[in-house]
Enzyme design. Structure first.
Site, PDB file in Angstrom:
ATOM      1  N   GLY A 177       0.825  -1.194   0.000  1.00  9.25           N
ATOM      2  CA  GLY A 177       0.000   0.000   0.000  1.00  9.25           C
ATOM      3  C   GLY A 177       0.860   1.245   0.000  1.00  9.25           C
ATOM      4  O   GLY A 177       2.061   1.174   0.255  1.00  9.25           O
ATOM      5  N   LYS A 183       0.937   0.362   7.496  1.00  7.02           N
ATOM      6  CA  LYS A 183       1.444  -1.004   7.335  1.00  7.02           C
ATOM      7  C   LYS A 183       2.301  -1.414   8.529  1.00  7.02           C
ATOM      8  O   LYS A 183       2.104  -2.473   9.124  1.00  7.02           O
ATOM      9  CB  LYS A 183       2.273  -1.116   6.043  1.00  7.02           C
ATOM     10  N   GLU A 400     -16.360   8.132 -13.489  1.00  9.42           N
ATOM     11  CA  GLU A 400     -16.594   6.792 -12.950  1.00  9.42           C
ATOM     12  C   GLU A 400     -18.067   6.393 -13.060  1.00  9.42           C
ATOM     13  O   GLU A 400     -18.380   5.253 -13.386  1.00  9.42           O
ATOM     14  CB  GLU A 400     -16.121   6.697 -11.499  1.00  9.42           C
TER      15      GLU A 400
HETATM   16  P1  ADP Z   1       3.416   2.841   6.622  1.00 12.45           P
HETATM   17  O1  ADP Z   1       4.249   1.803   7.298  1.00 12.45           O
HETATM   18  O2  ADP Z   1       2.241   2.262   5.887  1.00 12.45           O
HETATM   19  O3  ADP Z   1       4.183   3.773   5.748  1.00 12.45           O
HETATM   20  P2  ADP Z   1       2.986   3.688   9.316  1.00 12.45           P
HETATM   21  O4  ADP Z   1       2.366   2.458   9.856  1.00 12.45           O
HETATM   22  O5  ADP Z   1       4.424   3.886   9.606  1.00 12.45           O
HETATM   23  O6  ADP Z   1       2.759   3.753   7.740  1.00 12.45           O
HETATM   24  O7  ADP Z   1       2.120   4.945   9.778  1.00 12.45           O
HETATM   25  C1  ADP Z   1       2.705   6.102  10.290  1.00 12.45           C
HETATM   26  C2  ADP Z   1       1.844   6.714  11.362  1.00 12.45           C
HETATM   27  O8  ADP Z   1       0.631   7.209  10.804  1.00 12.45           O
HETATM   28  C3  ADP Z   1       1.410   5.723  12.408  1.00 12.45           C
HETATM   29  O9  ADP Z   1       2.335   5.637  13.429  1.00 12.45           O
HETATM   30  C4  ADP Z   1       0.080   6.287  12.881  1.00 12.45           C
HETATM   31  O10 ADP Z   1       0.265   7.295  13.833  1.00 12.45           O
HETATM   32  C5  ADP Z   1      -0.468   6.926  11.642  1.00 12.45           C
HETATM   33  N1  ADP Z   1      -1.377   6.023  10.926  1.00 12.45           N
HETATM   34  C6  ADP Z   1      -1.196   5.538   9.682  1.00 12.45           C
HETATM   35  N2  ADP Z   1      -2.217   4.753   9.310  1.00 12.45           N
HETATM   36  C7  ADP Z   1      -3.078   4.722  10.358  1.00 12.45           C
HETATM   37  C8  ADP Z   1      -4.324   4.074  10.584  1.00 12.45           C
HETATM   38  N3  ADP Z   1      -4.898   3.304   9.654  1.00 12.45           N
HETATM   39  N4  ADP Z   1      -4.923   4.255  11.775  1.00 12.45           N
HETATM   40  C9  ADP Z   1      -4.362   5.029  12.722  1.00 12.45           C
HETATM   41  N5  ADP Z   1      -3.184   5.663  12.564  1.00 12.45           N
HETATM   42  C10 ADP Z   1      -2.533   5.531  11.406  1.00 12.45           C
HETATM   43 ZN    ZN Z   2     -11.874   5.384 -16.667  1.00 12.10          ZN
END
Ligand code: ADP
Ligand code: ZN
Ligand code: MG
Length: 590
Positions: A177, A183, A400
């Site tokens: 993603g 993630k 869409e």
């Molecule tokens: P990725 O690994 O997908 O790049 P992270 O998990 O490191 O993203 O997300 C960074 C921060 O953003 C998290 O520590 C959190 O504070 C916030 N965050 C991101 N997605 C969510 C979510 N779905 N729900 C709550 N907080 C989120």
């Molecule tokens: Zn289209």
């Protein structure tokens, strides 16, 4: 004997690679010589970490070593020191040693840690004591991903249940993603929910300067994990080591390939039933080596996408929990205005607003703070070109809905199940999902026409509403043209050209690698004309359908703009109202 300078880590690598003939340990200096088949050259280096660790390693590798504990330059000085001085320095030395020893036992900062050892961060229940551990409650707006991971939690927590029945627990899960969608957070939450150890390492940490280090780090990481099962190994930014092999000729790439090969080998060498589950995350799945994704390795892929409106509300709620909110704060209104924000963007937004309130000496965060924070964050984001302007959003919505309305009338047993204008994945601003009712291997002529018209439905809606088209339809047009050309040149569906194949298949497993047979200019012109005719007719039909259903197009688009996603019964209720033009059947029949 002459010796050259070497670093301690190179020394360790050579010891582990069984290249070293013998070692002499001085207090502040290690002298070692390579075996004659490695050149017989001697080196000196500075020791790092307790000597006991090194001696154990040397013994284990069967390398003869001797100690020369009097430093060459302190011999004379030592005889001159008085008794008191001697006792004192001995005491101090013992103190220092004990301190070093403690540090290394605690697994502390780099001391006594070999280069080849994985320096994975370990999050166990004890280590996170004091801080609250991360659970699914901290991750919002990605319910589908959470549901799929819930299963993994169960594997880890109740492994026996699965083992008893003979089920194979999956070993590799890949979270894909865009950046900032949670993630890393999700992986931690799985560990928190299951109450198991979490070994975390980033892809780039495997690959460092020294050759062979990456591979041995992978080995070490898996060995540790197996000893501490049940646990989770988390490899963040997998693409750093998982890039497709062999497509660059740059030296030093070898190191990455070796690391990747080691990872593949390790993944084959354990099974999930041992209680170790590997979770990896990447935002560039398209560059991963295909070998990583085949069954038995990362065979489960979980999409962690940007949140839709209700998801954004939930994420805002999570991050607003510890924040004092004023009465006028309307999280739903904020969610409406933040289409395209990732979870990390929203977390950032809440924090910016809180900072703003504090700066203004307020007790609680007001809606005005959010408004101002939003402007800041959006200004930052716009550089990354993710946030749509209102007019762009409208264009995408009409586009869409256009696909959906045209698609609703077309034959072929596939059904429009979802329309969304939440920017997704990489590049798509919106999408219309058409789900087939069954696997199809043959495409009938009328279905082919229907598909082409559906593809052109998006662009046709833009034409009808705005009187001009955007660049957003280029992919649709590409696909439509492709289909029309295949109908003529491969499927022999053209009346005038007849069942002659004008293309030869190329490589067996690669689509689109066809080569054209030698054809006369006249035939080439005829092919072009046939393709154009097919497209033109489909385009005209799409326009006609949308014109006939213009009111529906308007109302459905307004609904989509408000909700961002249309699916389920409310979508089917709209699609049921689509009226078919009289000449539709005749056109489909050709
Ligand atoms: P990725 O690994 O997908 O790049 P992270 O998990 O490191 O993203 O997300 C960074 C921060 O953003 C998290 O520590 C959190 O504070 C916030 N965050 C991101 N997605 C969510 C979510 N779905 N729900 C709550 N907080 C989120
Ligand atoms: Zn289209
Ligand atoms: Mg991450």
């Amino acid at each position: 004997m002459h010796s050259s300078q070497s670093t301690y880590s190179v020394f360790l690598d050579r010891v582990k690679a069984a290249q070293v003939e013998q070692v002499t340990l001085h207090p502040n200096r290690i002298v070692y010589c390579l075996k004659s088949e490695w050149g017989g050259q001697c080196y000196h280096t500075q020791p790092v970490g307790p000597r006991a660790d090194l001696m154990a390693l040397l013994q284990q590798q069967g390398i003869p070593f001797s100690q020369d504990d009097v430093a060459p330059d302190s011999r004379s000085a030592e005889t001159a020191t008085g008794l008191l001085g001697l006792v004192l320095s001995a005491g101090m030395l013992a103190g220092t040693l004990a301190w070093l020893w403690k540090l290394s036992q605690a697994g502390g900062v780099g001391v006594g840690m070999g280069v080849g050892k994985s320096n994975a961060k370990v999050y166990s229940q004890e280590k996170t004591k004091g801080k609250t551990k991360i659970t699914f409650a901290d991750v919002a707006g990605v319910d589908e991903s959470k549901q799929e991971l819930q299963e993994v939690v169960d594997f880890l927590a109740n492994g026996e249940k699965y083992r008893q029945i003979g089920a194979k627990i999956p070993k590799g899960i890949l979270l894909v993603g865009p950046p900032g969608t949670g993630k890393t957070l999700l992986a931690k939450a799985v560990a928190g929910e299951a109450g198991v150890l979490f070994l975390s390492m980033s892809g780039s940490e495997f690959v460092e300067l020294y050759v062979g280090v990456g591979a041995s780090r992978v080995r070490d990481l898996f060995n540790r994990a197996k000893r501490q099962a049940p646990c989770i190994i988390f490899i963040d930014e997998l693409d750093a080591i998982g890039k497709t092999r062999g497509n660059t000729a740059i030296a030093g790439n070898d190191e990455r390939e070796q690391t990747l090969n080691q990872l593949l080998t390790e993944m084959d060498g354990f099974d999930g039933n041992e209680g170790v589950i590997l979770i990896a995350a990447t935002n560039r799945p398209e560059i991963l080596d295909p070998a990583l994704r085949r069954p038995g390795r990362f065979d489960r892929q979980i999409l962690v996408d940007r949140p839709d409106k209700s998801g954004r509300i939930a994420i805002l709620q999570v991050h607003a929990r510890p924040v004092a909110l004023g009465d006028d704060v309307d999280l739903e209104a904020i969610a409406t205005q933040t289409a395209g924000f990732s979870g990390a963007d929203l977390a950032n937004l809440v924090n910016e607003a809180a900072l703003m309130a504090a700066r203004n000496n307020r007790q609680a965060v007001l809606m005005a703070d959010f408004q101002e924070a939003m402007e800041r964050v959006i200004a930052g984001l716009e550089k990354r070109s993710r946030i749509l302007t209102p007019i762009e959003r409208q264009t995408v919505a009409y586009h869409e809905v256009g696909h959906a309305l045209v698609g609703a009338l077309m034959p072929g047993g596939s059904k429009v199940t979802k329309i969304s204008i939440v920017p997704r994945g990489l590049g798509a601003l919106g999408y219309t999902l058409q789900m087939p009712n069954a696997d199809r291997f043959l495409l009938l002529e009328d279905e082919l026409r229907g598909q082409i018209a559906t593809l052109l439905g998006g662009r046709s809606a833009e034409e009808l509403i705005f009187g001009k088209v955007s660049s957003g339809a280029s992919d649709d047009i590409q696909k439509a043209t492709d289909l029309a050309e295949r109908a003529v040149t491969q499927y022999g569906m053209s009346q005038s050209l007849g069942p002659i194949a004008f293309e030869k298949p190329g490589a067996q497993f690669l689509e689109g690698s066809h080569t054209r047979r030698s054809i006369s200019d006249a035939v080439a012109v005829e092919i072009d004309q046939q393709v154009k005719q097919t497209i033109d007719q489909a385009h005209a039909m799409a326009l006609q359908i949308l014109q006939l259903n213009r009111d529906l197009l308007e109302s459905a688009t307004q609904q989509l703009l408000a909700a961002e996603v249309l699916e389920g019964e409310s979508l089917q209720a709209i699609l049921k109202q689509v009226e078919a033009p009289e000449n539709l059947e005749a056109w489909l029949a050709g």
